[in-house]
Design an enzyme around this catalytic site. Structure first.
Site, PDB file in Angstrom:
ATOM      1  N   HIS A 124       0.836  -1.209   0.000  1.00 35.08           N
ATOM      2  CA  HIS A 124       0.000   0.000   0.000  1.00 35.08           C
ATOM      3  C   HIS A 124       0.869   1.256   0.000  1.00 35.08           C
ATOM      4  O   HIS A 124       2.052   1.214   0.342  1.00 35.08           O
ATOM      5  CB  HIS A 124      -0.913   0.009   1.235  1.00 35.08           C
ATOM      6  N   HIS A 275       4.618   0.156  -0.058  1.00 39.60           N
ATOM      7  CA  HIS A 275       5.456  -0.573   0.889  1.00 39.60           C
ATOM      8  C   HIS A 275       4.661  -1.700   1.534  1.00 39.60           C
ATOM      9  O   HIS A 275       3.430  -1.699   1.531  1.00 39.60           O
ATOM     10  CB  HIS A 275       6.057   0.363   1.945  1.00 39.60           C
ATOM     11  N   ARG A 292       5.494   7.672  13.113  1.00 43.29           N
ATOM     12  CA  ARG A 292       5.524   8.233  11.763  1.00 43.29           C
ATOM     13  C   ARG A 292       4.918   9.629  11.734  1.00 43.29           C
ATOM     14  O   ARG A 292       4.001   9.955  12.490  1.00 43.29           O
ATOM     15  CB  ARG A 292       4.801   7.333  10.766  1.00 43.29           C
TER      16      ARG A 292
END
Length: 319
Positions: A124, A275, A292
């Site tokens: 995705h 990824h 993140r």
């Protein structure tokens, strides 16, 4: 061959690690107030190699956000789990994922199994069902298992270039619907996760080939997580085409796999890569805590100049 530039007493070097994607950058401390020349080296490396890696970077949440701001505007997510830091709305902690199964009456493993209907399902880009997916993601490792837990990325520009000329021309004219919850297998009886998906549905129609806004490259904009179907063709035709394009997108020669260590940072172009999160570490019982920050992105534009179109739940820049 490594490339880079010198700043002060330090040489910033960019060393490619795979033939089509991935480079390691050394000679930089991301917690510092970086010189603009260093920022330029990193920006160029991300565009060229699609994902770059840094080792031994000891960032706190504030430094992580400050580094991200040198490259764009961080996304502030409307919903995060309890593991994410309250005082830094730009930071999402991946340990939140472990909460989701329990929230909807399933163990985490069952939740994953019901979401992943094909082997390619895990591939995705971040938030690809939105009409304006993030431009980039910066992920840092806090705690990682002693083995397992690697992440893999694929270069979608290289995947497009690797198609034959007639197929590239065909793909240039196609568009696909990307939708949250594609392929989810409902639980018998009361399924609170299905209700959650329906109540928070996000879907957009993106060009199958998008033009990168900075490099001008054509990108095979497909992934296994969000793509519902190619529009204006029959469902059997769509299924066959998606299988072909997804197989092309994740061919091994277009990928790079990264072994995380505490203090590792990966910075990738979310417009030109997909990824694959690891699935080889859950049974080991070791913690894996990552943080993140994503950067706001543009509405994708196809080869014909047409932008992506929202279907539902995808107002631009509302997170």
């Amino acid at each position: 061959m490594a490339t880079g530039s010198s700043t002060g007493n330090r040489t910033v070097a960019v060393r490619p690690v795979a033939g089509h994607i991935g480079a390691e950058i050394t000679g930089v401390d991301l917690a510092e107030d970086l010189d603009e020349s260093v920022v330029a080296v990193i920006r160029e490396a991300v565009l060229r190699w699609k994902v770059v890696f840094f080792r031994d970077q000891w960032l706190d949440h504030a430094a992580h956000v400050a580094f991200a701001r040198r490259f764009g505007e961080p996304v502030v997510l409307g919903r995060r789990g309890s593991a994410s830091p309250v005082d830094f709305p730009e930071v999402e902690t991946t340990a939140d994922r472990l909460e989701l199964g329990g929230r909807f009456g399933m163990e985490h493993e069952e939740w994953l199994q019901r979401r992943r209907h094909t082997l390619l399902r895990g591939w995705h880009c971040d938030h690809g069902a939105r009409v304006d997916p993030p431009a980039a993601t910066i992920l840092r490792a806090e705690t990682v298992p002693p083995y397992g837990g690697d992440t893999t990325w694929s270069n979608l520009a290289a995947a497009y270039a690797g198609l034959s000329a007639p197929v590239r021309a065909f793909a240039d004219g196609l568009r696909a619907e990307h939708r949250l919850g594609v392929g989810y297998q409902p639980r018998p009886g009361d399924d609170s996760y299905l209700r959650h998906l329906l109540d928070h549905q996000v879907a957009s129609v993106h060009p199958l080939v998008r033009v990168h806004p900075h490099s001008g490259e054509r990108v095979l904009y497909v992934n296994g997580y969000y793509v519902e179907q190619i529009v204006d063709v029959s469902r059997p035709e769509s299924a066959a085409l998606l299988e072909m394009f997804l197989d092309q997108a994740v061919r091994p020669e277009y990928t790079v796999r990264f072994r995380w260590e505490p203090g590792s940072v990966a910075f990738w172009d979310n417009r030109a890569t997909i990824h694959l999160a690891p699935s080889d570490n859950a049974h080991l019982g070791f913690p894996r805590v990552m943080h993140r920050v994503m950067l706001h992105g543009e509405v994708p534009v196809g080869v014909d100049g047409r932008p992506s179109e929202p279907v539902t739940g995808t107002e631009v820049r509302r997170w």
